[in-house]
Design a protein around this motif. Structure first.
Motif, PDB file in Angstrom:
ATOM      1  N   LYS A 124       0.826  -1.214   0.000  1.00 45.13           N
ATOM      2  CA  LYS A 124       0.000   0.000   0.000  1.00 45.13           C
ATOM      3  C   LYS A 124       0.862   1.267   0.000  1.00 45.13           C
ATOM      4  O   LYS A 124       0.647   2.202   0.776  1.00 45.13           O
ATOM      5  CB  LYS A 124      -0.961  -0.009   1.187  1.00 45.13           C
ATOM      6  N   VAL A 125       1.844   1.258  -0.900  1.00 44.18           N
ATOM      7  CA  VAL A 125       2.737   2.400  -1.081  1.00 44.18           C
ATOM      8  C   VAL A 125       2.462   3.018  -2.455  1.00 44.18           C
ATOM      9  O   VAL A 125       2.576   2.350  -3.479  1.00 44.18           O
ATOM     10  CB  VAL A 125       4.220   1.978  -0.985  1.00 44.18           C
ATOM     11  N   ALA A 126       2.074   4.283  -2.471  1.00 43.72           N
ATOM     12  CA  ALA A 126       1.819   4.981  -3.732  1.00 43.72           C
ATOM     13  C   ALA A 126       3.143   5.363  -4.388  1.00 43.72           C
ATOM     14  O   ALA A 126       4.040   5.876  -3.717  1.00 43.72           O
ATOM     15  CB  ALA A 126       0.989   6.238  -3.469  1.00 43.72           C
ATOM     16  N   ILE A 127       3.259   5.097  -5.678  1.00 45.05           N
ATOM     17  CA  ILE A 127       4.410   5.599  -6.440  1.00 45.05           C
ATOM     18  C   ILE A 127       4.037   6.998  -6.923  1.00 45.05           C
ATOM     19  O   ILE A 127       3.123   7.166  -7.734  1.00 45.05           O
ATOM     20  CB  ILE A 127       4.752   4.674  -7.623  1.00 45.05           C
ATOM     21  N   THR A 128       4.724   7.993  -6.380  1.00 48.11           N
ATOM     22  CA  THR A 128       4.293   9.376  -6.591  1.00 48.11           C
ATOM     23  C   THR A 128       4.892  10.034  -7.820  1.00 48.11           C
ATOM     24  O   THR A 128       4.306  10.960  -8.380  1.00 48.11           O
ATOM     25  CB  THR A 128       4.625  10.230  -5.368  1.00 48.11           C
ATOM     26  N   SER A 129       6.067   9.587  -8.250  1.00 47.37           N
ATOM     27  CA  SER A 129       6.672  10.171  -9.453  1.00 47.37           C
ATOM     28  C   SER A 129       7.816   9.291  -9.934  1.00 47.37           C
ATOM     29  O   SER A 129       8.374   8.497  -9.170  1.00 47.37           O
ATOM     30  CB  SER A 129       7.193  11.592  -9.183  1.00 47.37           C
ATOM     31  N   PHE A 130       8.141   9.439 -11.201  1.00 50.46           N
ATOM     32  CA  PHE A 130       9.363   8.864 -11.769  1.00 50.46           C
ATOM     33  C   PHE A 130       9.783   9.747 -12.937  1.00 50.46           C
ATOM     34  O   PHE A 130       9.020  10.600 -13.393  1.00 50.46           O
ATOM     35  CB  PHE A 130       9.161   7.403 -12.201  1.00 50.46           C
TER      36      PHE A 130
END
Length: 251
Positions: free
Chosen positions: A52-58
């Motif tokens: 439940k970890v959001a990937i916020t940017s790449f």
């Protein structure tokens, strides 16, 4: 302020996807990373969902927007970037201007960045992706980088004039280049889509740097920002101790 550790810099002893579980164990519900070409996107997506970890940017492929000869490639690459973003349930992709080219005026280079972003803007809008153009310092970490101040950042983004093209205001980089970061941020908050942070000097723990991050974050919160602050510092302590201390300090 919602915090998003950069997975490139923490728990480097672990396989990349396993770092997601490690930051979750430190009390974080978000994370981010740089380029995706060398990453196992399926493994990252699975770990992010499990913990439940959001990937916020790449970072996407747009890394040299002042070079007009690359614009066609960036447009052609964008569908792949969108597909990666969808697989990660991520809505923010980082773009870079590249370095100053000797013999070209800053006006011409700014114009080239605007032209490139205007071509990408409708693609981002259609995909529901926000491109964020990153401000970096050219004095210490990125010699020659073009977009090293908030005045040029704001001028470019306001010229592009798209709700899906915003700025990535790196508080560490901006602090080195121009200072007065709180006023600069609040003036341009409408065109800022993401933040990065680290301590000055050295790019280490924010708590040990010269900038008053609790004050800065509080002012950003009070102004209505609902996005993320990326923790992009190089820890001097072990990753777990450093991340827990930072989270508790900024709580």
């Amino acid at each position: 302020m919602k915090l998003s550790p950069c997975l490139e810099l923490f728990f480097k002893e672990l396989p990349f996807a396993d770092r997601i579980a490690a930051v979750a164990d430190c009390g974080y519900s978000a994370g981010e990373f740089w380029g995706y070409a060398n990453k196992d996107i399926a493994a990252i997506a699975a770990a992010a969902e499990k913990h439940k970890v959001a990937i916020t940017s790449f970072t996407g492929s747009c890394n040299n927007l002042i070079d007009r000869s690359q614009h066609d490639k960036y447009v052609a690459d964008f569908p792949e970037t969108v597909e990666v973003a969808k697989r990660l349930n991520c809505r923010t992709v980082i773009a870079l201007t590249g370095n100053v080219v000797p013999g070209r005026t800053r006006c011409d280079m700014s114009k080239a960045v605007i032209e490139g972003l205007r071509r990408l803007a409708p693609l981002a809008e259609k995909a529901g992706i926000t491109l964020v153009l990153e401000l970096l310092n050219s004095a210490v970490n990125h010699p020659g980088y073009f977009l090293d101040n908030s005045e040029d950042m704001a001028a470019i983004l306001r010229a592009v004039n798209s709700p899906n093209v915003k700025g990535l205001y790196d508080i560490y980089h901006a602090g080195i280049m121009e200072g007065n970061v709180t006023e600069k941020i609040l003036t341009n908050l409408d065109i800022i889509g993401h933040f990065h942070a680290a301590g000055i000097p050295g790019r280490h723990e924010m708590k040990n740097g010269e900038q008053n991050y609790p004050f800065i974050c509080r002012k950003i919160d009070e102004a209505g920002y609902t996005g993320y602050l990326g923790l992009e510092y190089i820890p001097l302590k072990d990753s777990r101790s450093s991340l827990i201390e930072t989270r508790e300090w900024l709580a």
